[in-house]
Design a protein around this motif. Structure first.
Motif, PDB file in Angstrom:
ATOM      1  N   ALA A 167       0.799  -1.224   0.000  1.00 52.72           N
ATOM      2  CA  ALA A 167       0.000   0.000   0.000  1.00 52.72           C
ATOM      3  C   ALA A 167       0.836   1.279   0.000  1.00 52.72           C
ATOM      4  CB  ALA A 167      -0.938  -0.007   1.206  1.00 52.72           C
ATOM      5  N   MET A 168       1.885   1.329   0.808  1.00 48.30           N
ATOM      6  CA  MET A 168       2.662   2.548   0.952  1.00 48.30           C
ATOM      7  C   MET A 168       3.630   2.771  -0.208  1.00 48.30           C
ATOM      8  SD  MET A 168       1.435   4.005   3.567  1.00 48.30           S
ATOM      9  CE  MET A 168       2.637   5.307   3.818  1.00 48.30           C
ATOM     10  N   GLU A 169       3.788   1.767  -1.076  1.00 40.42           N
ATOM     11  CA  GLU A 169       4.711   1.893  -2.197  1.00 40.42           C
ATOM     12  C   GLU A 169       4.035   2.388  -3.479  1.00 40.42           C
ATOM     13  OE1 GLU A 169       6.464  -1.924  -2.691  1.00 40.42           O
ATOM     14  OE2 GLU A 169       7.656  -1.826  -0.848  1.00 40.42           O
ATOM     15  N   VAL A 170       2.752   2.125  -3.629  1.00 42.81           N
ATOM     16  CA  VAL A 170       2.046   2.464  -4.867  1.00 42.81           C
ATOM     17  C   VAL A 170       1.839   3.978  -4.944  1.00 42.81           C
ATOM     18  CG1 VAL A 170      -0.068   2.118  -6.208  1.00 42.81           C
ATOM     19  CG2 VAL A 170       0.888   0.231  -4.862  1.00 42.81           C
ATOM     20  N   THR A 171       2.161   4.565  -6.078  1.00 45.36           N
ATOM     21  CA  THR A 171       2.026   6.012  -6.222  1.00 45.36           C
ATOM     22  C   THR A 171       0.553   6.410  -6.274  1.00 45.36           C
ATOM     23  OG1 THR A 171       1.988   6.018  -8.649  1.00 45.36           O
ATOM     24  CG2 THR A 171       4.148   6.076  -7.575  1.00 45.36           C
ATOM     25  N   THR A 172       0.286   7.604  -5.804  1.00 42.87           N
ATOM     26  CA  THR A 172      -1.082   8.114  -5.832  1.00 42.87           C
ATOM     27  C   THR A 172      -1.590   8.226  -7.262  1.00 42.87           C
ATOM     28  OG1 THR A 172      -0.629   9.371  -3.818  1.00 42.87           O
ATOM     29  CG2 THR A 172      -2.572  10.013  -5.089  1.00 42.87           C
ATOM     30  N   GLN A 173      -0.721   8.581  -8.190  1.00 46.27           N
ATOM     31  CA  GLN A 173      -1.107   8.682  -9.599  1.00 46.27           C
ATOM     32  C   GLN A 173      -1.606   7.336 -10.125  1.00 46.27           C
ATOM     33  OE1 GLN A 173       2.027  10.014 -12.217  1.00 46.27           O
ATOM     34  NE2 GLN A 173       0.875   9.537 -14.069  1.00 46.27           N
ATOM     35  N   ASP A 174      -0.862   6.262  -9.808  1.00 47.61           N
ATOM     36  CA  ASP A 174      -1.292   4.932 -10.250  1.00 47.61           C
ATOM     37  C   ASP A 174      -2.605   4.531  -9.592  1.00 47.61           C
ATOM     38  OD1 ASP A 174       0.899   4.719 -11.874  1.00 47.61           O
ATOM     39  OD2 ASP A 174       1.965   3.247 -10.640  1.00 47.61           O
ATOM     40  N   MET A 175      -2.765   4.871  -8.331  1.00 49.38           N
ATOM     41  CA  MET A 175      -4.004   4.539  -7.624  1.00 49.38           C
ATOM     42  C   MET A 175      -5.202   5.223  -8.275  1.00 49.38           C
ATOM     43  SD  MET A 175      -2.662   4.785  -3.679  1.00 49.38           S
ATOM     44  CE  MET A 175      -4.202   4.224  -2.930  1.00 49.38           C
TER      45      MET A 175
END
Length: 356
Positions: A122-130
């Motif tokens: 969870a903490m690794e995925v970029t907000t843009q990708d999310m």
């Protein structure tokens, strides 16, 4: 292709049968819109629907795959059209509805199936990708639902809206936090929409499909933050089982359809013993969602932003693939299944009593 007149409506004027239940057309008389139709569940559903006589509107970003699919279906004497669309864009989804109506005069079932995942903590995925993934997995369902409901209300004849959820929309899972969150949102949207439409007696059957882990190219198309290749390991189900559930609910109004006892038990245990389920998932699902040996494909190779390869029904998973889902077959005939279980239980009890 030439415009083909819509099939005649064989249902009643109100579209309701006994006890006020909606009456849906048989599949052979339907026009069915399927998003995410270029691979996996969508591709299998399109092929099965066309084989059953339905007219198919296949939707995806991969135009080459869509052209190949339509040529295949038409080569078998089946009727289909395609729309190249990014369903994460509301204007594209509206264009899908307009194209279906222009080509066939109407549509009877809308299947919100398009999806893509992200494998990473969870903490690794970029907000843009999310945000991009939410466009495809959640917002596409909202846009498709609105387009379908508007059409069914305007024409006044019952239609089916089928949203594809997930076992991970009933129960959170490690490594796929964004996908799981988006599917939770899909489940919430579907439940609320269903209640509102039922309250106003709108001519719309709203179904949520809850697939377990399915053998599709889902893992190959995903955005990967992992060192090892994303895969499903353990028991997985064939995409035909999901397609069977979809096509059943296109003809028979049903609130929910679970694909595999795995999906039903996952939701059940998640509610009844949440802490135990947490611990089990922490122990099993980190390694259960990635390959032992194969390195992960590069992050940019996923189909989060660009279309993935098409015309593949199955993925490169490492689990045991079931031949189908007995749970789906039982759900299609709940009364008969209940009687069969009751009869078997009575037989076991009688034999045990005689033995004593």
């Amino acid at each position: 292709m030439q415009q083909i007149p819509a099939p005649s409506d064989s249902s009643s004027e109100t579209g309701r049968g006994a006890f006020g239940r909606l009456t849906l057309k048989p599949l052979s008389e339907q026009i069915i819109v399927i998003t995410g139709a270029s691979s996996g569940i969508g591709l299998v559903t399109a092929r099965m629907a066309a084989a059953a006589g339905a007219r198919v509107v296949a939707v995806a970003r991969n135009e080459e795959a869509l052209k190949e699919l339509i040529a295949e279906l038409e080569g078998k004497g089946q009727t289909a059209a395609y729309v190249v669309a990014d369903v994460g864009r509301e204007e594209d989804v509206q264009r899908v509805a307009e194209t279906a109506i222009r080509q066939f005069g109407t549509f009877d079932t809308w299947v919100n199936n398009a999806g893509v995942s992200i494998f990473g903590q969870a903490m690794e995925v970029t907000t843009q990708d999310m945000k991009r993934m939410f466009d495809t997995v959640y917002w596409s369902v909202v846009y498709g639902s609105k387009a379908a409901v508007r059409h069914f209300k305007e024409r006044g004849v019952p239609g089916a809206l089928i949203n594809i959820g997930s076992i991970f929309g009933d129960r959170g899972v490690v490594v796929q936090s964004t996908y799981s969150s988006a599917k939770f949102a899909v489940h919430g949207w579907t439940e609320n929409l269903r209640m509102e439409l039922e309250k106003e007696k709108a001519p719309v059957s709203v179904t949520l499909i809850h697939p377990g882990r399915i053998d599709t190219p889902y893992n190959e198309h995903a955005q990967s933050y992992l060192d090892k290749q994303p895969v499903h390991r353990g028991m997985i189900y064939p995409p035909e089982a999901v397609a069977e559930a979809i096509l059943h609910t296109a003809q028979h109004p049903k609130r929910d359809m679970f694909v595999g006892s795995q999906a039903r038990l996952g939701a059940l245990f998640g509610n009844l013993v949440p802490r135990l389920t947490d611990k089990a998932f922490e122990w099993i699902m980190f390694r259960g969602q990635q390959s032992h040996e194969r390195p992960s494909h590069p992050r940019e190779a996923g189909s989060l932003y660009e279309p993935g390869y098409g015309m593949h029904e199955r993925g490169t998973n490492e689990g045991f693939v079931r031949g189908g889902s007995l749970y789906v077959k039982a759900s299609k005939h709940p009364v008969a299944s209940t009687l069969a279980v009751a009869g078997l239980s009575a037989l076991v009890w009688t034999l045990a009593k005689r033995k004593r």
